[in-house]
Design a protein around this motif. Sequence first.
Motif, PDB file in Angstrom:
ATOM      1  N   PHE A 170      -2.226 -15.262   7.700  1.00  0.00           N
ATOM      2  CA  PHE A 170      -1.217 -15.000   8.956  1.00  0.00           C
ATOM      3  C   PHE A 170      -1.083 -13.584   9.121  1.00  0.00           C
ATOM      4  CE2 PHE A 170      -0.426 -19.129   7.142  1.00  0.00           C
ATOM      5  CZ  PHE A 170       0.046 -19.708   8.292  1.00  0.00           C
ATOM      6  N   ALA A 171      -1.294 -12.866  10.249  1.00  0.00           N
ATOM      7  CA  ALA A 171      -1.335 -11.416  10.427  1.00  0.00           C
ATOM      8  C   ALA A 171      -0.381 -11.153  11.467  1.00  0.00           C
ATOM      9  CB  ALA A 171      -2.568 -10.980  10.861  1.00  0.00           C
ATOM     10  N   MET A 172       0.502  -9.968  11.578  1.00  0.00           N
ATOM     11  CA  MET A 172       1.709  -9.679  12.415  1.00  0.00           C
ATOM     12  C   MET A 172       1.530  -8.042  12.531  1.00  0.00           C
ATOM     13  SD  MET A 172       4.582 -12.286  11.453  1.00  0.00           S
ATOM     14  CE  MET A 172       4.099 -14.053  10.478  1.00  0.00           C
ATOM     15  N   ASN A 173       1.839  -7.733  13.653  1.00  0.00           N
ATOM     16  CA  ASN A 173       2.238  -6.216  13.938  1.00  0.00           C
ATOM     17  C   ASN A 173       3.760  -6.304  14.355  1.00  0.00           C
ATOM     18  OD1 ASN A 173      -0.908  -6.179  15.015  1.00  0.00           O
ATOM     19  ND2 ASN A 173      -0.159  -4.543  13.256  1.00  0.00           N
ATOM     20  N   GLU A 206       4.521  -3.114   9.679  1.00  0.00           N
ATOM     21  CA  GLU A 206       5.797  -2.569  10.583  1.00  0.00           C
ATOM     22  C   GLU A 206       5.468  -1.562  10.822  1.00  0.00           C
ATOM     23  OE1 GLU A 206       9.377  -0.753  11.028  1.00  0.00           O
ATOM     24  OE2 GLU A 206       8.169  -0.268   9.412  1.00  0.00           O
ATOM     25  N   GLY A 207       6.163  -1.025  12.103  1.00  0.00           N
ATOM     26  CA  GLY A 207       6.071   0.364  12.643  1.00  0.00           C
ATOM     27  C   GLY A 207       7.531   0.780  13.175  1.00  0.00           C
ATOM     28  N   ARG A 208       8.020   1.894  12.728  1.00  0.00           N
ATOM     29  CA  ARG A 208       8.978   2.805  13.457  1.00  0.00           C
ATOM     30  C   ARG A 208      10.502   2.246  13.745  1.00  0.00           C
ATOM     31  NH1 ARG A 208       7.403   3.315  18.014  1.00  0.00           N
ATOM     32  NH2 ARG A 208       5.726   1.833  18.050  1.00  0.00           N
ATOM     33  N   ILE A 216      14.390  -6.083   6.226  1.00  0.00           N
ATOM     34  CA  ILE A 216      14.240  -7.478   6.270  1.00  0.00           C
ATOM     35  C   ILE A 216      13.078  -7.835   5.436  1.00  0.00           C
ATOM     36  CG2 ILE A 216      14.031  -9.722   7.461  1.00  0.00           C
ATOM     37  CD1 ILE A 216      15.856  -8.210   9.661  1.00  0.00           C
ATOM     38  N   LEU A 217      11.756  -7.355   6.027  1.00  0.00           N
ATOM     39  CA  LEU A 217      10.668  -7.587   5.461  1.00  0.00           C
ATOM     40  C   LEU A 217      10.274  -7.078   4.149  1.00  0.00           C
ATOM     41  CD1 LEU A 217       8.545  -6.405   8.724  1.00  0.00           C
ATOM     42  CD2 LEU A 217       8.791  -8.749   8.346  1.00  0.00           C
ATOM     43  N   LYS A 218      10.927  -6.036   3.677  1.00  0.00           N
ATOM     44  CA  LYS A 218      11.019  -5.601   2.330  1.00  0.00           C
ATOM     45  C   LYS A 218      11.834  -6.602   1.475  1.00  0.00           C
ATOM     46  CE  LYS A 218      11.704  -1.497  -0.716  1.00  0.00           C
ATOM     47  NZ  LYS A 218      12.345  -0.241  -0.750  1.00  0.00           N
ATOM     48  N   SER A 219      12.853  -7.013   2.164  1.00  0.00           N
ATOM     49  CA  SER A 219      13.754  -8.025   1.162  1.00  0.00           C
ATOM     50  C   SER A 219      13.183  -9.538   0.919  1.00  0.00           C
ATOM     51  CB  SER A 219      14.988  -8.028   1.980  1.00  0.00           C
ATOM     52  OG  SER A 219      15.749  -6.682   1.825  1.00  0.00           O
ATOM     53  N   LEU A 220      12.228  -9.571   1.896  1.00  0.00           N
ATOM     54  CA  LEU A 220      11.491 -11.047   1.851  1.00  0.00           C
ATOM     55  C   LEU A 220      10.454 -11.053   0.778  1.00  0.00           C
ATOM     56  CD1 LEU A 220      10.829 -11.875   5.626  1.00  0.00           C
ATOM     57  CD2 LEU A 220      11.786 -13.300   3.933  1.00  0.00           C
ATOM     58  N   ALA A 221      10.151  -9.956   0.175  1.00  0.00           N
ATOM     59  CA  ALA A 221       9.079  -9.865  -0.953  1.00  0.00           C
ATOM     60  C   ALA A 221       9.587 -10.826  -2.165  1.00  0.00           C
ATOM     61  CB  ALA A 221       8.786  -8.592  -1.373  1.00  0.00           C
ATOM     62  N   LYS A 222      10.754 -10.525  -2.550  1.00  0.00           N
ATOM     63  CA  LYS A 222      11.079 -11.628  -3.573  1.00  0.00           C
ATOM     64  C   LYS A 222      10.917 -12.943  -3.399  1.00  0.00           C
ATOM     65  CE  LYS A 222      14.660 -11.090  -7.354  1.00  0.00           C
ATOM     66  NZ  LYS A 222      15.972 -10.557  -7.644  1.00  0.00           N
ATOM     67  N   GLN A 223      11.351 -13.306  -2.248  1.00  0.00           N
ATOM     68  CA  GLN A 223      11.237 -14.891  -1.749  1.00  0.00           C
ATOM     69  C   GLN A 223       9.862 -15.094  -1.833  1.00  0.00           C
ATOM     70  OE1 GLN A 223      13.610 -16.781  -1.856  1.00  0.00           O
ATOM     71  NE2 GLN A 223      15.121 -15.382  -2.587  1.00  0.00           N
ATOM     72  N   MET A 224       8.915 -14.350  -1.225  1.00  0.00           N
ATOM     73  CA  MET A 224       7.797 -14.623  -1.160  1.00  0.00           C
ATOM     74  C   MET A 224       7.137 -14.966  -2.633  1.00  0.00           C
ATOM     75  SD  MET A 224       6.670 -14.955   2.283  1.00  0.00           S
ATOM     76  CE  MET A 224       6.715 -14.189   3.758  1.00  0.00           C
ATOM     77  N   GLU A 225       7.480 -14.162  -3.558  1.00  0.00           N
ATOM     78  CA  GLU A 225       6.870 -14.366  -4.906  1.00  0.00           C
ATOM     79  C   GLU A 225       7.502 -15.637  -5.438  1.00  0.00           C
ATOM     80  OE1 GLU A 225       8.074 -12.979  -9.233  1.00  0.00           O
ATOM     81  OE2 GLU A 225       8.775 -11.625  -7.646  1.00  0.00           O
ATOM     82  N   TYR A 226       8.595 -15.980  -5.128  1.00  0.00           N
ATOM     83  CA  TYR A 226       9.084 -17.233  -5.815  1.00  0.00           C
ATOM     84  C   TYR A 226       8.413 -18.347  -5.030  1.00  0.00           C
ATOM     85  CZ  TYR A 226      12.572 -20.382  -7.406  1.00  0.00           C
ATOM     86  OH  TYR A 226      13.057 -21.753  -7.883  1.00  0.00           O
ATOM     87  N   GLY A 228       5.205 -18.415  -3.941  1.00  0.00           N
ATOM     88  CA  GLY A 228       3.873 -18.448  -4.309  1.00  0.00           C
ATOM     89  C   GLY A 228       2.715 -18.058  -3.452  1.00  0.00           C
ATOM     90  N   VAL A 229       3.337 -17.386  -2.547  1.00  0.00           N
ATOM     91  CA  VAL A 229       2.415 -16.756  -1.488  1.00  0.00           C
ATOM     92  C   VAL A 229       2.024 -15.490  -1.451  1.00  0.00           C
ATOM     93  CG1 VAL A 229       3.964 -16.255   0.314  1.00  0.00           C
ATOM     94  CG2 VAL A 229       1.663 -17.019   1.123  1.00  0.00           C
ATOM     95  N   SER A 230       0.829 -15.119  -1.326  1.00  0.00           N
ATOM     96  CA  SER A 230       0.379 -13.679  -1.440  1.00  0.00           C
ATOM     97  C   SER A 230       1.072 -12.853   0.072  1.00  0.00           C
ATOM     98  CB  SER A 230      -1.042 -13.495  -1.465  1.00  0.00           C
ATOM     99  OG  SER A 230      -1.661 -14.038  -2.484  1.00  0.00           O
ATOM    100  N   TYR A 231       1.714 -11.770  -0.148  1.00  0.00           N
ATOM    101  CA  TYR A 231       2.189 -11.071   0.774  1.00  0.00           C
ATOM    102  C   TYR A 231       2.097  -9.504   0.947  1.00  0.00           C
ATOM    103  CZ  TYR A 231       6.487  -9.427   3.261  1.00  0.00           C
ATOM    104  OH  TYR A 231       7.576  -8.789   4.244  1.00  0.00           O
ATOM    105  N   PHE A 232       1.778  -9.060   1.938  1.00  0.00           N
ATOM    106  CA  PHE A 232       1.384  -7.636   2.008  1.00  0.00           C
ATOM    107  C   PHE A 232       2.306  -7.207   3.171  1.00  0.00           C
ATOM    108  CE2 PHE A 232      -2.397  -9.730   0.414  1.00  0.00           C
ATOM    109  CZ  PHE A 232      -2.919  -8.706  -0.466  1.00  0.00           C
ATOM    110  N   LEU A 233       3.051  -6.135   2.821  1.00  0.00           N
ATOM    111  CA  LEU A 233       3.695  -5.456   3.862  1.00  0.00           C
ATOM    112  C   LEU A 233       3.315  -3.838   3.934  1.00  0.00           C
ATOM    113  CD1 LEU A 233       6.135  -4.868   5.983  1.00  0.00           C
ATOM    114  CD2 LEU A 233       7.570  -4.594   3.642  1.00  0.00           C
ATOM    115  N   SER A 234       2.783  -3.301   5.091  1.00  0.00           N
ATOM    116  CA  SER A 234       2.484  -1.999   5.117  1.00  0.00           C
ATOM    117  C   SER A 234       3.200  -1.354   6.367  1.00  0.00           C
ATOM    118  CB  SER A 234       0.739  -1.553   5.247  1.00  0.00           C
ATOM    119  OG  SER A 234       0.511  -2.392   6.417  1.00  0.00           O
ATOM    120  N   CYS A 235       3.398  -0.190   6.487  1.00  0.00           N
ATOM    121  CA  CYS A 235       4.117   0.676   7.483  1.00  0.00           C
ATOM    122  C   CYS A 235       3.206   1.711   8.381  1.00  0.00           C
ATOM    123  CB  CYS A 235       5.172   1.336   6.954  1.00  0.00           C
ATOM    124  SG  CYS A 235       6.444   0.239   6.162  1.00  0.00           S
TER     125      CYS A 235
END
Length: 482
Positions: A170-173, A206-208, A216-226, A228-235
């Motif tokens: 799943f990819a998003m900008n 995410e951009g600007r 929000i996207l950064k805060s989601l990381a902990k729930q993504m870990e729980y 069990g899905v691989s999660y990448f966030l870049s800026c």
Amino acid sequence: MRKLAASLGQTFLLLTLLALLILQQLQKQPLIDKLQDGLRLATNGLNQTRTAFGILNEPNLLPPSSVSLISVLPSITPAPIQSETQHLRQLTPTLSRAAVVVQAPQVLQIDCEGRVTDHDSFTKAGEYVHSVMNGSDGYLPRLECPPLNASRYLSLSDRTASGQKPRFFFAMNLHQSAHIIPQLLGATIEVIRFLGPEVCVVSVVEGRSTDGTFEILKSLAKQMEYLGVSYFLSCSELQPGGEGMERISTLAELRNRALWPLTQHAHLYDPSSTIIFLNDIAPCAEDLLELIHQRMVLKADMTCGMDWYNLDDGGTFYDSWIGRQMNGETFFEVPQSTSWDYSKNLFWNHETSKSRYSLGRPVQVFSCWNGAVAFTAEPFLEGKIRFRTEAEEECHLGEPVHLAKDLWKLGHGKIAVIPSVNVGYSVHDSGKAKEAHGSVSSVAANESIELSKIDWQRKPPGQIKCLGTWDHPSWEPFELRE
């Protein structure tokens, strides 16, 4: 002495488990939840105890940061997405071959060096995260979606095989997307839970944003870990159409960045993987599953939904600059006066497509995007294709049209619009779009599998409508002279 040593070891282990439980209550670390069962099993033998403590003593496994298990890289580069010791971990301890099912490696990464977190936005992010993971029970808007038709999509969810490679990417900008995140990522999470988190990867660039999107996207990381899905966030600071940044080439670069976790580590993915690329839309979970399902059923290389705006009068098709019929024309007629008077007359000069669309059946097209798309990852995994702008002497087209051209040239020209997948760019507009043009559930109820099949046209149109500007259209041969 051996019995005494074993007894002391087990006592120490139980005390450690108690300490971890207290720590969990204080910090709510999801990883600790996953270690508890391992520690409980470890009390069955001293040798297994050594295995459990070996995992607990791994360097950097529990970093002292506010976001658990997130490794922050020094900069955004197309270099390897993760190091072996910090970003690629098997979270389930292998305590005994019989007791534990081996899971696919979990990867979590935030690559946003220098991105400053706004304190107020970070404080408010929790409500958005809760809505994404649990549905809305407050003021955040969510679309009223039907329950999933599990039997329809059962073939997509194979929970029997162990050690599977990821199959759904799943990819998003996203930019200034806080208002849409609860619905967009909420639907995505529902789909991931259905497909199986171990075979899914989420990558967001995410951009600007200044509206809390990053927080929000950064805060989601902990729930993504729980989960069990691989999660990448870049800026990224890239701004399509900004100073010194040509719009289409910049959009292409941003889309390519969202695919880095896949393209830079192709060997980690199943060759049959599907990329699900989403704009800042408000979909239901069934919309995303239907795109994947139809790609499989139709043996398509790409499936697209339909996106809409101006919903007060039934809606206008949004992605008109990208969509091309199988005769190379736009989805609706736009005269040189640039009047939008004919925008309701879709597939206006291709009778087969017009008939199929009116009946809600999949329609083969030359190109589409339309807010949500599912397409084969194969040419990306093989390094044969990427998003791009025009080459020399080539028509100035949107990057999805160039993608379609390249797919056709590689023999992946089975591209279809799925009329039952209708979305808008707000919760309100998506609801109106489904009322006006149908939903997956309503169309599927009257579906004929035989009539829904596509007799695929193997050759692309000889020429494609070029829209450098709407008032000066031209035609470009599909195959340019070398």
